[in-house]
Write a protein that holds these residues in place. Structure first.
Motif, PDB file in Angstrom:
ATOM      1  N   LEU A   1       0.812  -1.214   0.000  1.00  9.21           N
ATOM      2  CA  LEU A   1       0.000   0.000   0.000  1.00  9.21           C
ATOM      3  C   LEU A   1       0.850   1.271   0.000  1.00  9.21           C
ATOM      4  CD1 LEU A   1      -2.679  -1.096   2.614  1.00  9.21           C
ATOM      5  CD2 LEU A   1      -2.798  -1.259   0.116  1.00  9.21           C
ATOM      6  N   ASN A   2       2.167   1.135   0.174  1.00  8.79           N
ATOM      7  CA  ASN A   2       3.044   2.304   0.251  1.00  8.79           C
ATOM      8  C   ASN A   2       3.102   3.114  -1.032  1.00  8.79           C
ATOM      9  OD1 ASN A   2       3.725   2.106   2.918  1.00  8.79           O
ATOM     10  ND2 ASN A   2       5.573   0.933   2.550  1.00  8.79           N
ATOM     11  N   LYS A   3       2.735   2.523  -2.157  1.00  5.97           N
ATOM     12  CA  LYS A   3       2.789   3.247  -3.424  1.00  5.97           C
ATOM     13  C   LYS A   3       1.751   4.368  -3.461  1.00  5.97           C
ATOM     14  CE  LYS A   3       4.586  -0.535  -6.282  1.00  5.97           C
ATOM     15  NZ  LYS A   3       5.843  -0.511  -5.721  1.00  5.97           N
TER      16      LYS A   3
ATOM     17  N   LEU B   1      -2.315   8.045   0.003  1.00 10.79           N
ATOM     18  CA  LEU B   1      -3.580   7.927   0.725  1.00 10.79           C
ATOM     19  C   LEU B   1      -3.661   6.598   1.478  1.00 10.79           C
ATOM     20  CD1 LEU B   1      -6.445   8.939   1.396  1.00 10.79           C
ATOM     21  CD2 LEU B   1      -7.204   7.798  -0.698  1.00 10.79           C
ATOM     22  N   LEU B   2      -3.444   5.495   0.773  1.00 11.17           N
ATOM     23  CA  LEU B   2      -3.554   4.176   1.414  1.00 11.17           C
ATOM     24  C   LEU B   2      -2.502   3.981   2.493  1.00 11.17           C
ATOM     25  CD1 LEU B   2      -4.402   1.938  -1.658  1.00 11.17           C
ATOM     26  CD2 LEU B   2      -5.952   2.838   0.089  1.00 11.17           C
TER      27      LEU B   2
ATOM     28  N   ILE C   1      -5.855  14.870 -10.319  1.00  5.56           N
ATOM     29  CA  ILE C   1      -4.826  15.145  -9.311  1.00  5.56           C
ATOM     30  C   ILE C   1      -5.347  16.170  -8.304  1.00  5.56           C
ATOM     31  CG2 ILE C   1      -2.531  16.145  -8.933  1.00  5.56           C
ATOM     32  CD1 ILE C   1      -1.738  14.960 -11.671  1.00  5.56           C
ATOM     33  N   VAL C   2      -6.003  17.219  -8.794  1.00  2.00           N
ATOM     34  CA  VAL C   2      -6.455  18.321  -7.942  1.00  2.00           C
ATOM     35  C   VAL C   2      -7.466  17.855  -6.892  1.00  2.00           C
ATOM     36  CG1 VAL C   2      -7.761  20.494  -7.916  1.00  2.00           C
ATOM     37  CG2 VAL C   2      -5.967  20.131  -9.617  1.00  2.00           C
ATOM     38  N   ILE C   3      -8.453  17.088  -7.304  1.00  3.15           N
ATOM     39  CA  ILE C   3      -9.536  16.717  -6.386  1.00  3.15           C
ATOM     40  C   ILE C   3      -9.018  15.876  -5.209  1.00  3.15           C
ATOM     41  CG2 ILE C   3     -11.708  15.428  -6.164  1.00  3.15           C
ATOM     42  CD1 ILE C   3     -12.359  16.521  -9.044  1.00  3.15           C
ATOM     43  N   PRO C   4      -8.306  14.756  -5.440  1.00  2.48           N
ATOM     44  CA  PRO C   4      -7.824  14.007  -4.275  1.00  2.48           C
ATOM     45  C   PRO C   4      -6.788  14.766  -3.447  1.00  2.48           C
ATOM     46  CG  PRO C   4      -7.168  12.905  -6.324  1.00  2.48           C
ATOM     47  CD  PRO C   4      -8.042  14.053  -6.691  1.00  2.48           C
TER      48      PRO C   4
END
Length: 174
Positions: free
Chosen positions: A26-28, A31-32, A84-87
């Protein structure tokens, strides 16, 4: 403890800290990583304070200091794709709320964080980037001429280590 996303044997060890690699597929994803591996590690091995860059981990019970360089994509969302902007905007809003203290490198970024994100001014501290002394020393003129010759540079030049982006104001630099 310095948490790493991947093993890095080139980092110098010091007696007063240790490196710990958080191995997870999940490191990639930033967020995760902040939803699962980092909070799980901090539950197993609690810390008093967690210093992080850009985003904060979820579900942690320690104090959090967040370093954020800027929030240009919030002031100018047209400069980046919406995917990109939204997250990035959502993660930044959550992180700014979750952080106990925010550090940013310029007065401009502080004003933007306060103005655009509604963060109380007293929560944000400016800490300027440092400059290593060797970067303040002038290079030997013969070395400069050698480099200019190698790269076929004639006359004066400007070296800018940036991406070409409206926020970098390359036209103003030139």
């Amino acid at each position: 403890t310095v948490y790493l996303i991947e093993e890095n044997s080139k980092l110098p060890g010091k007696p007063n800290f240790q490196f710990k690699t958080l191995s997870s597929p999940l490191n990639k994803s930033n967020l995760l990583r902040n939803i699962f591996p980092v909070p799980a590690e901090l539950r197993r091995n609690p810390v008093d304070l967690f210093f992080t860059f850009t985003t904060t981990p979820w579900w942690v019970k320690c104090k959090i200091v967040l370093f954020i360089s800027d929030i240009f994509w919030i002031a100018h969302p047209e400069w980046l794709p919406k995917k990109i902007v939204i997250p990035a905007t959502i993660a930044t809003r959550i992180s700014l709320k979750r952080a106990d203290k925010i550090i940013t490198p310029t007065e401009f970024s502080k004003r933007e964080i306060v103005r655009l994100m509604g963060v109380p001014e007293e929560k944000v501290t400016v800490s300027y980037h440092g400059i290593r002394p060797q970067y303040l020393e002038r290079e030997d003129p013969q070395f400069i001429e050698q480099v200019k010759k190698e790269y076929r540079i004639e006359g004066n030049y400007i070296l800018s280590i940036n991406d070409i982006h409206p926020r970098k104001n390359m036209e103003g630099l030139v």
